[in-house]
Design a protein around this motif. Structure first.
Motif, PDB file in Angstrom:
ATOM      1  N   PRO A 173      18.421  56.335  31.219  1.00  0.00           N
ATOM      2  CA  PRO A 173      18.941  57.621  30.766  1.00  0.00           C
ATOM      3  C   PRO A 173      19.753  57.517  29.493  1.00  0.00           C
ATOM      4  O   PRO A 173      19.986  58.514  28.819  1.00  0.00           O
ATOM      5  CB  PRO A 173      19.816  58.088  31.950  1.00  0.00           C
ATOM      6  CG  PRO A 173      20.195  56.827  32.661  1.00  0.00           C
ATOM      7  CD  PRO A 173      19.027  55.899  32.486  1.00  0.00           C
ATOM      8  N   SER A 174      20.195  56.306  29.144  1.00  0.00           N
ATOM      9  CA  SER A 174      20.975  56.151  27.920  1.00  0.00           C
ATOM     10  C   SER A 174      20.092  56.026  26.681  1.00  0.00           C
ATOM     11  O   SER A 174      20.590  55.997  25.563  1.00  0.00           O
ATOM     12  CB  SER A 174      21.876  54.911  28.024  1.00  0.00           C
ATOM     13  OG  SER A 174      21.093  53.734  28.109  1.00  0.00           O
ATOM     14  N   GLN A 175      18.780  55.934  26.883  1.00  0.00           N
ATOM     15  CA  GLN A 175      17.876  55.792  25.749  1.00  0.00           C
ATOM     16  C   GLN A 175      17.850  57.078  24.935  1.00  0.00           C
ATOM     17  O   GLN A 175      17.754  58.174  25.480  1.00  0.00           O
ATOM     18  CB  GLN A 175      16.470  55.455  26.241  1.00  0.00           C
ATOM     19  CG  GLN A 175      15.500  55.104  25.114  1.00  0.00           C
ATOM     20  CD  GLN A 175      14.161  54.657  25.655  1.00  0.00           C
ATOM     21  OE1 GLN A 175      13.945  54.694  26.858  1.00  0.00           O
ATOM     22  NE2 GLN A 175      13.281  54.232  24.777  1.00  0.00           N
ATOM     23  N   ASP A 176      17.925  56.950  23.608  1.00  0.00           N
ATOM     24  CA  ASP A 176      17.991  58.105  22.717  1.00  0.00           C
ATOM     25  C   ASP A 176      16.650  58.839  22.705  1.00  0.00           C
ATOM     26  O   ASP A 176      15.626  58.257  22.329  1.00  0.00           O
ATOM     27  CB  ASP A 176      18.345  57.635  21.299  1.00  0.00           C
ATOM     28  CG  ASP A 176      18.631  58.791  20.361  1.00  0.00           C
ATOM     29  OD1 ASP A 176      18.524  59.949  20.799  1.00  0.00           O
ATOM     30  OD2 ASP A 176      18.960  58.529  19.186  1.00  0.00           O
ATOM     31  N   PRO A 177      16.601  60.113  23.123  1.00  0.00           N
ATOM     32  CA  PRO A 177      15.336  60.852  23.122  1.00  0.00           C
ATOM     33  C   PRO A 177      14.919  61.315  21.729  1.00  0.00           C
ATOM     34  O   PRO A 177      13.794  61.758  21.532  1.00  0.00           O
ATOM     35  CB  PRO A 177      15.637  62.047  24.027  1.00  0.00           C
ATOM     36  CG  PRO A 177      17.098  62.290  23.851  1.00  0.00           C
ATOM     37  CD  PRO A 177      17.712  60.921  23.638  1.00  0.00           C
ATOM     38  N   VAL A 178      15.827  61.241  20.752  1.00  0.00           N
ATOM     39  CA  VAL A 178      15.530  61.699  19.394  1.00  0.00           C
ATOM     40  C   VAL A 178      14.762  60.614  18.643  1.00  0.00           C
ATOM     41  O   VAL A 178      15.131  59.439  18.675  1.00  0.00           O
ATOM     42  CB  VAL A 178      16.827  62.050  18.640  1.00  0.00           C
ATOM     43  CG1 VAL A 178      16.515  62.470  17.208  1.00  0.00           C
ATOM     44  CG2 VAL A 178      17.576  63.149  19.372  1.00  0.00           C
ATOM     45  N   ARG A 179      13.695  61.024  17.975  1.00  0.00           N
ATOM     46  CA  ARG A 179      12.909  60.084  17.193  1.00  0.00           C
ATOM     47  C   ARG A 179      13.272  60.240  15.719  1.00  0.00           C
ATOM     48  O   ARG A 179      12.851  61.200  15.079  1.00  0.00           O
ATOM     49  CB  ARG A 179      11.415  60.336  17.394  1.00  0.00           C
ATOM     50  CG  ARG A 179      10.934  60.012  18.797  1.00  0.00           C
ATOM     51  CD  ARG A 179       9.436  60.054  18.886  1.00  0.00           C
ATOM     52  NE  ARG A 179       8.950  59.651  20.187  1.00  0.00           N
ATOM     53  CZ  ARG A 179       7.671  59.540  20.517  1.00  0.00           C
ATOM     54  NH1 ARG A 179       6.746  59.810  19.618  1.00  0.00           N
ATOM     55  NH2 ARG A 179       7.312  59.167  21.732  1.00  0.00           N
ATOM     56  N   PRO A 180      14.048  59.316  15.174  1.00  0.00           N
ATOM     57  CA  PRO A 180      14.446  59.427  13.768  1.00  0.00           C
ATOM     58  C   PRO A 180      13.249  59.301  12.842  1.00  0.00           C
ATOM     59  O   PRO A 180      12.240  58.675  13.171  1.00  0.00           O
ATOM     60  CB  PRO A 180      15.418  58.250  13.586  1.00  0.00           C
ATOM     61  CG  PRO A 180      15.860  57.882  14.969  1.00  0.00           C
ATOM     62  CD  PRO A 180      14.689  58.170  15.851  1.00  0.00           C
ATOM     63  N   VAL A 181      13.363  59.924  11.675  1.00  0.00           N
ATOM     64  CA  VAL A 181      12.338  59.824  10.643  1.00  0.00           C
ATOM     65  C   VAL A 181      12.939  59.149   9.419  1.00  0.00           C
ATOM     66  O   VAL A 181      14.143  59.195   9.193  1.00  0.00           O
ATOM     67  CB  VAL A 181      11.775  61.210  10.266  1.00  0.00           C
ATOM     68  CG1 VAL A 181      11.145  61.891  11.465  1.00  0.00           C
ATOM     69  CG2 VAL A 181      12.858  62.102   9.662  1.00  0.00           C
ATOM     70  N   GLU A 182      12.090  58.511   8.660  1.00  0.00           N
ATOM     71  CA  GLU A 182      12.488  57.888   7.404  1.00  0.00           C
ATOM     72  C   GLU A 182      12.234  58.876   6.272  1.00  0.00           C
ATOM     73  O   GLU A 182      11.127  59.395   6.141  1.00  0.00           O
ATOM     74  CB  GLU A 182      11.681  56.606   7.194  1.00  0.00           C
ATOM     75  CG  GLU A 182      11.912  55.935   5.857  1.00  0.00           C
ATOM     76  CD  GLU A 182      13.377  55.624   5.632  1.00  0.00           C
ATOM     77  OE1 GLU A 182      13.947  56.173   4.670  1.00  0.00           O
ATOM     78  OE2 GLU A 182      13.950  54.850   6.415  1.00  0.00           O
ATOM     79  N   TYR A 183      13.262  59.180   5.480  1.00  0.00           N
ATOM     80  CA  TYR A 183      13.106  60.214   4.458  1.00  0.00           C
ATOM     81  C   TYR A 183      13.207  59.691   3.033  1.00  0.00           C
ATOM     82  O   TYR A 183      13.127  60.467   2.067  1.00  0.00           O
ATOM     83  CB  TYR A 183      14.156  61.320   4.655  1.00  0.00           C
ATOM     84  CG  TYR A 183      15.589  60.883   4.527  1.00  0.00           C
ATOM     85  CD1 TYR A 183      16.233  60.850   3.290  1.00  0.00           C
ATOM     86  CD2 TYR A 183      16.322  60.510   5.651  1.00  0.00           C
ATOM     87  CE1 TYR A 183      17.570  60.458   3.173  1.00  0.00           C
ATOM     88  CE2 TYR A 183      17.648  60.117   5.549  1.00  0.00           C
ATOM     89  CZ  TYR A 183      18.268  60.094   4.307  1.00  0.00           C
ATOM     90  OH  TYR A 183      19.571  59.703   4.200  1.00  0.00           O
ATOM     91  N   ARG A 184      13.346  58.396   2.850  1.00  0.00           N
ATOM     92  CA  ARG A 184      13.576  57.853   1.506  1.00  0.00           C
ATOM     93  C   ARG A 184      12.389  58.058   0.565  1.00  0.00           C
ATOM     94  O   ARG A 184      12.562  58.381  -0.610  1.00  0.00           O
ATOM     95  CB  ARG A 184      13.954  56.373   1.605  1.00  0.00           C
ATOM     96  CG  ARG A 184      15.359  56.159   2.152  1.00  0.00           C
ATOM     97  CD  ARG A 184      15.615  54.702   2.529  1.00  0.00           C
ATOM     98  NE  ARG A 184      17.008  54.493   2.900  1.00  0.00           N
ATOM     99  CZ  ARG A 184      17.530  54.834   4.066  1.00  0.00           C
ATOM    100  NH1 ARG A 184      16.781  55.440   4.970  1.00  0.00           N
ATOM    101  NH2 ARG A 184      18.813  54.615   4.326  1.00  0.00           N
ATOM    102  N   VAL A 185      11.189  57.860   1.073  1.00  0.00           N
ATOM    103  CA  VAL A 185      10.007  58.051   0.223  1.00  0.00           C
ATOM    104  C   VAL A 185       9.893  59.499  -0.212  1.00  0.00           C
ATOM    105  O   VAL A 185       9.639  59.803  -1.388  1.00  0.00           O
ATOM    106  CB  VAL A 185       8.736  57.607   0.977  1.00  0.00           C
ATOM    107  CG1 VAL A 185       7.490  57.961   0.169  1.00  0.00           C
ATOM    108  CG2 VAL A 185       8.776  56.115   1.258  1.00  0.00           C
ATOM    109  N   GLU A 186      10.107  60.430   0.737  1.00  0.00           N
ATOM    110  CA  GLU A 186      10.050  61.847   0.397  1.00  0.00           C
ATOM    111  C   GLU A 186      11.147  62.231  -0.592  1.00  0.00           C
ATOM    112  O   GLU A 186      10.936  63.051  -1.493  1.00  0.00           O
ATOM    113  CB  GLU A 186      10.169  62.705   1.663  1.00  0.00           C
ATOM    114  CG  GLU A 186       8.941  62.696   2.549  1.00  0.00           C
ATOM    115  CD  GLU A 186       8.874  61.475   3.452  1.00  0.00           C
ATOM    116  OE1 GLU A 186       9.771  60.589   3.332  1.00  0.00           O
ATOM    117  OE2 GLU A 186       7.937  61.381   4.257  1.00  0.00           O
TER     118      GLU A 186
END
Length: 239
Positions: free
Chosen positions: A87-100
């Motif tokens: 339950p402590s696992q982060d449900p949010v999936r981060p994105v990488e925005y540097r290229v954009e």
């Protein structure tokens, strides 16, 4: 013609009578009144038919279905029991925005902003640049804060007027001005509140910048204060 006679053997007619090789029908056996269960008609293999005719097959089908469901539920239970479920696992999936950000910085008609030196608990979840958005050339970058509240940056080259007002209203979901302003970084921001989102709005000759979301005011201000021009070389800005 003995060959055909040998192959015909004994055949059953549609009426249930039998014929021999000579083709003469055997006289039907007179029906007998059953005196007890021993004389009752027997099915294949000598087994007595089930009471109720075909209901035995239906009962077997229902039983098989129930057994199948029980096996399935047992399988689901063991999957739930043994598959790791933290339950402590982060449900949010981060994105990488540097290229954009690199691409948008070269194309945007304004100095592209991004947050600088945010703690790692802030996770980027959305990034997009549109040169021909209905609100102008629009740069958007969304984050989840440490408490999983939403905080987003939106930037356009539209300034003031009906178009600027429409951009702010769309991004803030109709938040309204409070008349309060606050200085954060090198910008003056107007504080707005709404039923869904609160917002900080800043304008300059290049365009309009909006910081909005469900995060509380102190975290929206923290996010706005961290904004700085994006540096293409070295890709040193972080989120």
């Amino acid at each position: 013609m003995s060959g055909n006679g040998d192959r015909s053997g004994i055949e059953t007619t549609a009426a249930g009578t039998t014929t021999g090789t000579g083709g003469a029908a055997a006289p039907p056996e007179a029906p007998r009144e059953p005196t007890d269960g021993a004389d009752a008609p027997r099915g294949p293999g000598g087994a007595a038919p089930r009471p109720g005719g075909g209901r035995g097959l239906a009962g077997k089908s229902v039983r098989d279905m129930v057994l199948s469901m029980a096996v399935l539920l047992v399988g689901v239970f063991f999957v739930y029991l043994f598959v790791p479920n933290d339950p402590s696992q982060d449900p949010v999936r981060p994105v990488e925005y540097r290229v954009e950000a690199n691409t948008a910085s070269r194309a945007a008609p304004y100095e592209l902003l991004t947050p600088r030196d945010l703690p790692e608990e802030w996770r980027a979840t959305f990034v997009r640049y549109r040169a021909a958005d209905p609100h102008g050339a629009v740069w958007r970058l969304g984050f989840m804060d440490p408490e999983n509240e939403y905080a987003a940056l939106a930037q356009t080259d539209t300034v003031g007027g009906d178009e600027g007002d429409a951009f702010v209203a769309d991004l803030t979901r109709g938040a309204e001005e409070t008349g309060e302003t606050v200085r954060l970084g090198d910008r003056e921001w107007a504080w707005m509140t709404g039923d869904r989102y609160d917002a900080l709005v800043s304008t300059d000759p290049e365009g309009t910048v909006v910081v909005t979301g469900t995060a509380p005011r102190e975290r929206l201000e923290f996010f706005a204060e961290s904004l700085a021009p994006w540096e293409i070389e070295g890709v040193t800005s972080g989120g």
